[in-house]
Every structure is written in structure tokens, then in C-alpha cells.
Design a protein around this motif. Sequence first.
Motif, mmCIF file in Angstrom:
data_model
loop_
_atom_site.group_PDB
_atom_site.id
_atom_site.type_symbol
_atom_site.label_atom_id
_atom_site.label_comp_id
_atom_site.label_asym_id
_atom_site.label_seq_id
_atom_site.Cartn_x
_atom_site.Cartn_y
_atom_site.Cartn_z
ATOM 1 N N PHE A 1 0.823 -1.206 0.000
ATOM 2 C CA PHE A 1 0.000 0.000 0.000
ATOM 3 C C PHE A 1 0.858 1.257 0.000
ATOM 4 O O PHE A 1 0.442 2.271 -0.567
ATOM 5 C CB PHE A 1 -0.950 0.024 1.196
ATOM 6 C CG PHE A 1 -2.007 1.082 1.056
ATOM 7 C CD1 PHE A 1 -3.170 0.827 0.339
ATOM 8 C CD2 PHE A 1 -1.848 2.351 1.595
ATOM 9 C CE1 PHE A 1 -4.140 1.803 0.160
ATOM 10 C CE2 PHE A 1 -2.806 3.331 1.432
ATOM 11 C CZ PHE A 1 -3.957 3.051 0.709
ATOM 12 N N TRP B 1 -8.653 4.985 2.382
ATOM 13 C CA TRP B 1 -8.516 3.834 1.483
ATOM 14 C C TRP B 1 -7.708 2.730 2.149
ATOM 15 O O TRP B 1 -8.040 1.545 2.032
ATOM 16 C CB TRP B 1 -7.857 4.297 0.184
ATOM 17 C CG TRP B 1 -7.869 3.272 -0.919
ATOM 18 C CD1 TRP B 1 -8.569 2.102 -0.949
ATOM 19 C CD2 TRP B 1 -7.157 3.337 -2.161
ATOM 20 N NE1 TRP B 1 -8.331 1.439 -2.133
ATOM 21 C CE2 TRP B 1 -7.477 2.174 -2.892
ATOM 22 C CE3 TRP B 1 -6.290 4.279 -2.720
ATOM 23 C CZ2 TRP B 1 -6.935 1.911 -4.147
ATOM 24 C CZ3 TRP B 1 -5.767 4.024 -3.976
ATOM 25 C CH2 TRP B 1 -6.088 2.862 -4.675
ATOM 26 N N MET B 2 -6.655 3.101 2.854
ATOM 27 C CA MET B 2 -5.826 2.110 3.530
ATOM 28 C C MET B 2 -6.620 1.347 4.581
ATOM 29 O O MET B 2 -6.553 0.111 4.668
ATOM 30 C CB MET B 2 -4.618 2.790 4.188
ATOM 31 C CG MET B 2 -3.706 1.829 4.942
ATOM 32 S SD MET B 2 -2.306 2.658 5.719
ATOM 33 C CE MET B 2 -3.144 3.645 6.975
ATOM 34 N N SER C 1 -8.850 -1.304 3.086
ATOM 35 C CA SER C 1 -8.228 -2.254 2.164
ATOM 36 C C SER C 1 -7.624 -3.480 2.828
ATOM 37 O O SER C 1 -7.018 -4.308 2.154
ATOM 38 C CB SER C 1 -7.146 -1.535 1.338
ATOM 39 O OG SER C 1 -7.715 -0.494 0.581
ATOM 40 N N VAL D 1 -5.087 -3.726 5.095
ATOM 41 C CA VAL D 1 -3.638 -3.722 5.225
ATOM 42 C C VAL D 1 -3.214 -4.485 6.466
ATOM 43 O O VAL D 1 -2.241 -5.248 6.455
ATOM 44 C CB VAL D 1 -3.098 -2.278 5.263
ATOM 45 C CG1 VAL D 1 -1.597 -2.264 5.552
ATOM 46 C CG2 VAL D 1 -3.387 -1.575 3.953
ATOM 47 N N ILE E 1 -10.057 -8.655 5.572
ATOM 48 C CA ILE E 1 -11.358 -8.135 5.171
ATOM 49 C C ILE E 1 -12.399 -9.244 5.167
ATOM 50 O O ILE E 1 -13.510 -9.085 5.677
ATOM 51 C CB ILE E 1 -11.273 -7.485 3.775
ATOM 52 C CG1 ILE E 1 -10.350 -6.273 3.810
ATOM 53 C CG2 ILE E 1 -12.662 -7.072 3.293
ATOM 54 C CD1 ILE E 1 -10.201 -5.598 2.470
ATOM 55 N N ALA F 1 -15.590 -4.912 -1.690
ATOM 56 C CA ALA F 1 -14.345 -5.263 -1.011
ATOM 57 C C ALA F 1 -13.502 -6.213 -1.859
ATOM 58 O O ALA F 1 -12.272 -6.132 -1.878
ATOM 59 C CB ALA F 1 -14.659 -5.898 0.342
ATOM 60 N N ASN G 1 -11.786 -4.134 -4.661
ATOM 61 C CA ASN G 1 -10.943 -3.028 -4.223
ATOM 62 C C ASN G 1 -9.531 -3.260 -4.751
ATOM 63 O O ASN G 1 -8.878 -4.236 -4.382
ATOM 64 C CB ASN G 1 -10.940 -2.957 -2.699
ATOM 65 C CG ASN G 1 -10.024 -1.872 -2.154
ATOM 66 O OD1 ASN G 1 -9.305 -1.203 -2.896
ATOM 67 N ND2 ASN G 1 -10.031 -1.702 -0.849
ATOM 68 N N ALA H 1 -6.543 -2.031 -4.229
ATOM 69 C CA ALA H 1 -5.464 -2.155 -3.250
ATOM 70 C C ALA H 1 -5.501 -3.522 -2.585
ATOM 71 O O ALA H 1 -4.465 -4.191 -2.428
ATOM 72 C CB ALA H 1 -5.580 -1.050 -2.205
ATOM 73 N N ALA H 2 -6.699 -3.977 -2.209
ATOM 74 C CA ALA H 2 -6.832 -5.293 -1.580
ATOM 75 C C ALA H 2 -6.482 -6.408 -2.560
ATOM 76 O O ALA H 2 -5.871 -7.413 -2.182
ATOM 77 C CB ALA H 2 -8.257 -5.476 -1.061
#
Length: 306
Positions: free
Chosen positions: A115, A222-223, A226, A228, A232, A247, A250, A252-253
Motif C-alpha cells: 500500500f 482507502w488504507m 483495504s 492492510v 477483510i 471489497a 478493491n 489495493a486489496a
Amino acid sequence: MSTLSDPLSLSAPRGADAGLTPQQLVAKYGLTVSGARPPLRKYVRQLWSRRHFIMSFATARLVAQYSTAKLGQVWQVVTPLLNCVVYFLVFGLILSGSKSMDYYIPWLCIGVFTFQFIQTAVQSGTRAISDSLGLIRALHFPRACLPIAFTIIQLQQLLISMVVLVAIVLISGISPGLTWLLVIPAVALLCVFNTGLALAMARVGAKTTDMAQLMPFILRTWMYLSGVFYSIEANIKSWPHWIQVMADVNPAAVYMDLIRYAFDPSAINRAGLPPHVWAVSVGWAVVAGLFGFVFFWKAEEQYGRG
């Protein structure tokens, strides 16, 4: 003889050019507007011809970035590691996140390193034009060189950090496997995605300088959304289906899941990586890359004009 200092020399052509309109003169001598946006294909060729400039610019900026710090480029690795320590204390120990999964420390570090690549690429892209106005106004070159170069800087930092990340993974007891090779295409797709975001945000940031102040809050939100430092999937099982779908896609995820799976296939789930993850990652890279490039190119002639 007419000179450029003569204000009538362009408006009153003589000899064979007498009687021609300014538009006809422009067409006859092949004149073009300074800084005009070239056609897309020509713009791509111009960028490719300046690939060595982009790499040299990125390397020089990376070296200069830490030139005043005593530890120098060591901070490229120390900064994300310190973030990992903070997140581990808060989410791993205090909130007991480390008890819910095996190999939490490498899982967390992969998320933080990944990230941070996204975050720094977007932030530097947002400031790419406004921080380089002197260079833009002094030299003629495709302005897309700047956000692309800034993304390469962040990629170089990620690759340096990957050395430490591999050491963390090995110390944690995860053995190397063939899936480690998947890190290469995963990082490549992430780089294309980040470049598209950086290009899009470079145009936005050039028009709205306040965006650079707003981006840290957007990226922090956003972090947190996601995964991190938490799973999730384990936390939204009872949530509405549309939230679970959002989700799952997403970006980033998705990219974090790819890299986590590459280092430790059991990090996602025991059944293996869901088949949609690779398709979604390719889709995000293509969409963000193409949209960001075209969106930035559309305003090429406006950068540095005011």
C-alpha cells in the motif's frame, strides 16, 4: 530585412508571400503552435524516445531525495518497517489481530509495503506538475514523463524494500516456493495501475493545487478499508452482499492478496487464490493505465501555462 523584433514582419508578408493570410502562411511553412498537444500515437512515440531521460530523472531524484539525511537511502527501508512496527503494536497486539492468522508479521509487512507503493505513487503524481514548473517551462518534452518518472521512483523504492521483505518472510518460517515467481507479474500489474493513477492525479493536481493537501486523508481512508492490517474477508461475512463485492474488487486489496498469496499460498485461504483475483488485477491495470494516460494527454498543452 524583417526581424522578429519587427511587430509588422509577421502581419505584412512581402514578395511571394504577399496577400497570404496568416493561416495560409502557417500551412505553407508547416508552423505549429508551441506546446500544442500532439496526436496520441505521436505522443506515445515521443515518450518512448525519452525513456532514457525518464529513467535517469527517476534515479537522480531518488538519490537526491535522501541526500541530506545521515542514513541516506536506508530510510527507504526503515520508513515502511517503522510503520509495520506501529501497526503490529496496535492491530497485532492491542487488538489481537495476530491471533486470527498464521504468519501475521509477514502478512502485515506485505500489506504495508504494497500500500505504501500505491500511496506514494499517487501523492507524488499529484504534485508532479506543480513541483516541476521550472523544468516544464524551460524545456519541451512530453509532460507525461514526470508522473511516469515519479512512479518509477516509488517502484525502485519498493524493489529495495523487497529485499528486506524476503528476509522477514524467511525468518518467519515460510519456505520459498514456485509461487514466489508470481510476485513479478503482480508487481508489474500494480506498477501499471499506479502509473495510471499518478497520470490522472497529475492532471487533477495541476489544476487544483489543494488536492495535494486532501490526498493524505483520502489515501488513509482507502488504507483502512483495504485490509492492510486485518483480514477483510473475516470481518465482513455478515455484511450486505454488495459491500462484499466492493471489497473483493478493491484494487489495493486485490494487489495485496496477489503478493501475499505469492509469498504464502495459505495467507488468503486454504482453498487457494480465488480465480477472479488475477482477472480483476489485470482489469484494474488496463483500465487505470489507459484512462490515466489518455486523461493526462488530453490536457498536455495546459501544463505550466498558468
